[in-house]
Design an enzyme around this catalytic site. Structure first.
Site, PDB file in Angstrom:
ATOM      1  CG  HIS A   1      68.068  26.053  24.909  1.00 22.60           C
ATOM      2  ND1 HIS A   1      69.110  25.852  24.032  1.00 22.60           N
ATOM      3  CD2 HIS A   1      67.039  25.300  24.456  1.00 22.60           C
ATOM      4  CE1 HIS A   1      68.729  25.008  23.083  1.00 22.60           C
ATOM      5  NE2 HIS A   1      67.480  24.658  23.319  1.00 22.60           N
TER       6      HIS A   1
ATOM      7  CG  ASP B   1      65.741  19.942  16.753  1.00 21.09           C
ATOM      8  OD1 ASP B   1      66.726  19.258  17.106  1.00 21.09           O
ATOM      9  OD2 ASP B   1      64.590  19.469  16.686  1.00 21.09           O
ATOM     10  CB  SER B   2      67.137  22.057  21.200  1.00 19.76           C
ATOM     11  OG  SER B   2      66.782  23.402  21.024  1.00 19.76           O
TER      12      SER B   2
END
Length: 184
Positions: free
Chosen positions: A57, A100-101
């Protein structure tokens, strides 16, 4: 909206060149070209394995508190069919699923293209794009379009490949990286 136009301009610059001679579609339409490109890739006999390794990120767009709560190790797996065209450029149809995140399962499927540069017979560099669909839990698993630049460093059958997902503050702006192993 500016990011969309920037992404669209990048894709337009990296579109594969028109097919030549025997590979040329019967009509000169864009639809025929896309159909033929996808059909040729689907008909390819070569497969590749995808192993996600990192979801970074961009720290410029996220607070440290948000970063601390995100998963940046996207365990998962994928498979694809690939081919190299007459110019030596890479085409792939793929499916992949990964954490995913938020540690939720995220499947993605699509087409990818890379213009390839070959400094040696076994070493390649690539830049291109991917276009497809993904499903995310935080969007109630509704299909979401994916359009992202892709780059790779490759040696023999192994590639380190990344896509950058553009976004805004606290969303997108993620460098997603995976290993790609071409099965022969």
């Amino acid at each position: 909206m500016k990011r969309f136009y920037l992404s669209a301009a990048l894709v337009a610059l990296l579109l594969p060149p028109p097919l030549s001679h025997a590979d040329e579609p019967q009509s000169g339409s864009t639809y025929s070209y896309i159909k033929d490109t996808l059909s040729q890739t689907w008909a390819a006999d070569d497969y590749e394995l995808f192993v996600p390794v990192s979801t970074w990120h961009n720290r410029h767009y996220y607070s440290s508190e948000k970063i601390d709560g995100y998963n940046e190790q996207p365990w998962g797996l994928g498979i694809g069919k690939y081919r190299y065209d007459r110019d030596g450029d890479w085409h792939s149809l793929y499916m992949m699923a990964f954490a995913d995140s938020h540690n939720d399962m995220e499947p993605v499927a699509g087409y990818a293209f890379q213009k390839m540069w070959r400094p040696t017979d076994e070493f390649r560099l690539g830049a291109g794009y991917t276009a497809g669909l993904t499903l995310r839990k935080d969007f109630n698993y509704l299909p979401l379009p994916v359009l992202a630049p892709v780059a790779s460093i490759e040696y023999k059958q192994l590639a380190l490949q990344s896509a950058y997902i553009f976004g805004g503050r606290d969303n997108g702006n993620i460098l997603f990286t995976w290993l790609r192993w071409q099965l022969k």
